[in-house]
Design an enzyme around this catalytic site. Structure first.
Site, PDB file in Angstrom:
ATOM      1  N   ASP A 164       0.815  -1.222   0.000  1.00 13.57           N
ATOM      2  CA  ASP A 164       0.000   0.000   0.000  1.00 13.57           C
ATOM      3  C   ASP A 164       0.847   1.271   0.000  1.00 13.57           C
ATOM      4  O   ASP A 164       0.322   2.370   0.145  1.00 13.57           O
ATOM      5  CB  ASP A 164      -0.940   0.007   1.203  1.00 13.57           C
ATOM      6  CG  ASP A 164      -0.208  -0.006   2.537  1.00 13.57           C
ATOM      7  OD1 ASP A 164       1.037  -0.092   2.520  1.00 13.57           O
ATOM      8  OD2 ASP A 164      -0.867   0.073   3.590  1.00 13.57           O
ATOM      9  N   GLY A 165       2.167   1.132  -0.161  1.00  9.64           N
ATOM     10  CA  GLY A 165       3.043   2.290  -0.212  1.00  9.64           C
ATOM     11  C   GLY A 165       3.713   2.636   1.101  1.00  9.64           C
ATOM     12  O   GLY A 165       4.605   3.489   1.133  1.00  9.64           O
ATOM     13  N   GLU A 166       3.299   2.003   2.193  1.00 11.76           N
ATOM     14  CA  GLU A 166       3.965   2.219   3.476  1.00 11.76           C
ATOM     15  C   GLU A 166       5.268   1.420   3.521  1.00 11.76           C
ATOM     16  O   GLU A 166       5.551   0.605   2.638  1.00 11.76           O
ATOM     17  CB  GLU A 166       3.024   1.814   4.618  1.00 11.76           C
ATOM     18  CG  GLU A 166       1.795   2.699   4.727  1.00 11.76           C
ATOM     19  CD  GLU A 166       0.915   2.330   5.914  1.00 11.76           C
ATOM     20  OE1 GLU A 166       1.303   1.425   6.696  1.00 11.76           O
ATOM     21  OE2 GLU A 166      -0.159   2.933   6.054  1.00 11.76           O
ATOM     22  N   ASP A 184      25.774  35.550  -6.290  1.00 15.18           N
ATOM     23  CA  ASP A 184      24.867  36.582  -5.788  1.00 15.18           C
ATOM     24  C   ASP A 184      25.486  37.195  -4.537  1.00 15.18           C
ATOM     25  O   ASP A 184      26.444  36.666  -3.969  1.00 15.18           O
ATOM     26  CB  ASP A 184      23.471  36.023  -5.495  1.00 15.18           C
ATOM     27  CG  ASP A 184      23.498  34.819  -4.559  1.00 15.18           C
ATOM     28  OD1 ASP A 184      24.253  34.849  -3.569  1.00 15.18           O
ATOM     29  OD2 ASP A 184      22.782  33.849  -4.819  1.00 15.18           O
ATOM     30  N   LYS A 221      21.953  39.669  -8.485  1.00 12.29           N
ATOM     31  CA  LYS A 221      20.910  38.725  -8.853  1.00 12.29           C
ATOM     32  C   LYS A 221      19.661  39.016  -8.049  1.00 12.29           C
ATOM     33  O   LYS A 221      19.733  39.389  -6.867  1.00 12.29           O
ATOM     34  CB  LYS A 221      21.364  37.279  -8.573  1.00 12.29           C
ATOM     35  CG  LYS A 221      20.385  36.215  -9.033  1.00 12.29           C
ATOM     36  CD  LYS A 221      20.783  34.827  -8.555  1.00 12.29           C
ATOM     37  CE  LYS A 221      20.379  34.597  -7.105  1.00 12.29           C
ATOM     38  NZ  LYS A 221      20.528  33.181  -6.689  1.00 12.29           N
ATOM     39  N   ARG A 280      15.535  37.347  -7.447  1.00 11.94           N
ATOM     40  CA  ARG A 280      14.584  36.285  -7.727  1.00 11.94           C
ATOM     41  C   ARG A 280      13.256  36.645  -7.076  1.00 11.94           C
ATOM     42  O   ARG A 280      13.202  36.971  -5.884  1.00 11.94           O
ATOM     43  CB  ARG A 280      15.071  34.940  -7.202  1.00 11.94           C
ATOM     44  CG  ARG A 280      14.202  33.758  -7.618  1.00 11.94           C
ATOM     45  CD  ARG A 280      14.620  32.491  -6.886  1.00 11.94           C
ATOM     46  NE  ARG A 280      15.981  32.089  -7.187  1.00 11.94           N
ATOM     47  CZ  ARG A 280      16.320  31.326  -8.221  1.00 11.94           C
ATOM     48  NH1 ARG A 280      15.390  30.920  -9.074  1.00 11.94           N
ATOM     49  NH2 ARG A 280      17.570  30.995  -8.411  1.00 11.94           N
ATOM     50  N   GLY A 284      20.653  27.583 -13.531  1.00 10.95           N
ATOM     51  CA  GLY A 284      20.360  28.909 -14.057  1.00 10.95           C
ATOM     52  C   GLY A 284      21.199  30.005 -13.426  1.00 10.95           C
ATOM     53  O   GLY A 284      21.760  30.862 -14.132  1.00 10.95           O
TER      54      GLY A 284
END
Length: 338
Positions: free
Chosen positions: A45-47, A184, A213, A215, A245
Site C-alpha cells: 500500500d506504499g507504506e 549573488d 541577482k 529572484r 540557471g
C-alpha cells in the site's frame, strides 16, 4: 556513563539508508568498519518500515542519509524514512544518535522573504529533534547562521573548501589573475572563505567579485558583475547546483567581464532535470562538485565532460571518529593539503 564511554576502543555503529548506501560504504571503509545491517521493507500500500539488524543498546549509532529526490523516492520519502529509522533506534535504546546528513534538504527557505512564508530550516530541525537525535552533521548548508540557530541539539558543520582548493591548485598554476566569484550578494561569505583559503595555500592574492541577482515569483534576473576579471580565471563558488540557471548567469557575466576561463565549484550537485540543457552552455568551462549526492541525473555528454566529482568519505569518516572519541572538528575546517 554510556557503554561507549566505558569502552574507548569501541567503534560507532554505522547505518546508511537507500540511495546513500554507496557513500555510506565508503565512509565505513574509511573507519575500517562495515555498515550495520538493516531491513528496509516496502508494503503493497506504499507504506514502509526500516529496522536495524544490529544490537544498538547502549551504543553510539550514526545514520548516514542525504535528503534529495531521485527516480525512486522523493525528498519527502527520504525524510520520513530517516525520521522513522532514527526513532526506531531511540526505541531500541541506542545511547547516542548522530544523523549525518551530507545534503540537508529544505535549507533554502531559511527566512521569511514574503508575508506568511514558511521557515523550513527550523521546521526540519524540530522534526529531527522530536525523534530523539542527539547530533546532526551536515556539509556546506545553504545558510550557516540559519542552520546553527535552527537546532537545539548539537549541530556540526563541515566544509568542502579544502577539497576544492586541492583540486584547483594544479589548474591555477601560472594564472595571471584568479578571481573567486559569488553568484549573488548573499553568497559572499562563502566566496570570501574560499578566497581566503585559496590565497593562503597558493601564496597569491586572489580577488573577489559577485553578480547582482534577484529572484521573485520563481523568476531569476541576473545583473552586472561587480569586480575585476579581465584576462584571468574565474571560479564561481556556491553551495549547490539545481537547474544551473544561477550558475550560467554568473558564468556569462564573468566571460563578458573578461574572464578567459570560468569554473564552477559547488558542494552539492542536485542537478534538476533542466540542468542537462542549462549547464551545456559554453560560458562554463568546468564544473566541480562533491559526492554528497549521486550525479545520476546528468545524462548530457557535453555536461559530463565538464564534470568532476570529488570524494568526501574520508572527511566524513574523520568527523565521525572525532565525534565518537570526543575530538575537535575545528581542524577539519582547514585540512592540510596532502
Amino acid at each position: 556513563m554510556s557503554r561507549d564511554s566505558a569502552r574507548p576502543d569501541s567503534q560507532p555503529i554505522l547505518f546508511a539508508l537507500g540511495a546513500t548506501r554507496r557513500l555510506g560504504d565508503r565512509i565505513a571503509n574509511g573507519l575500517g568498519a562495515s555498515l550495520g545491517g538493516l531491513e528496509e521493507r516496502e508494503f503493497e500500500d506504499g507504506e514502509h518500515k526500516s529496522r536495524p539488524l544490529e544490537n544498538v543498546r547502549g551504543r553510539h549509532t550514526v545514520v548516514i542519509h542525504s535528503l534529495f529526490s531521485d527516480a525512486e523516492q522523493s525528498v519527502d520519502d527520504k525524510l520520513i524514512r530517516l525520521l522513522f529509522f532514527l526513532a526506531c533506534l531511540r526505541d531500541a535504546s541506542a545511547d547516542r544518535i548522530t544523523a549525518l546528513i551530507p545534503y540537508l534538504a529544505y535549507a533554502r527557505k531559511d527566512r521569511k522573504t514574503q508575508p506568511r512564508d514558511p521557515v523550513t530550516t527550523r521546521y526540519l530541525a524540530a522534526l529531527l529533534e522530536s525523534v530523539g537525535v542527539d547530533r546532526v552533521v551536515c556539509m556546506d548548508v545553504h545558510n550557516l547562521a540559519a542552520y546553527q540557530n535552527a537546532f537545539r541539539c548539537r549541530a556540526d558543520h563541515l566544509e568542502a573548501v579544502g577539497l576544492f582548493v586541492k583540486h584547483f591548485t594544479p589548474l591555477l598554476a601560472g594564472a595571471a589573475r584568479i578571481t573567486v566569484v559569488s553568484p549573488d550578494a548573499g553568497g559572499m561569505k562563502r566566496a570570501q572563505r574560499f578566497r581566503a583559503v585559496l590565497s593562503e595555500h597558493l601564496g597569491v592574492d586572489a580577488s573577489l567579485a559577485f553578480v547582482e541577482k534577484a529572484r521573485a515569483g520563481g523568476r531569476l534576473t541576473v545583473g552586472r558583475l561587480v569586480g575585476e576579471l579581465t584576462g584571468g580565471i574565474a571560479i564561481i563558488v556556491d553551495d549547490m547546483i539545481s537547474t544551473g540557471g544561477t550558475l550560467i548567469g554568473a558564468a556569462r557575466a564573468s566571460k563578458q567581464a573578461g574572464a578567459t576561463t570560468v569554473f564552477a565549484a559547488a558542494t552539492h550537485g542536485v542537478f534538476a532535470e533542466k540542468a542537462n540543457e542549462t549547464l551545456a552552455d559554453p560560458a562554463l568551462d568546468g564544473i566541480v562538485v562533491t559526492d554528497t549526492l549521486p550525479a545520476v541525473r546528468i545524462s548530457a555528454e557535453t555536461v559530463r565532460r565538464k564534470l568532476t566529482i570529488l570524494e568526501t568519505s574520508h572527511l566524513f569518516a574523520q568527523a565521525i571518529q572525532r565525534i565518537h572519541c570526543g575530538g575537535s572538528l575545528v581542524e577539519l575546517l582547514t585540512p592540510p593539503f596532502r
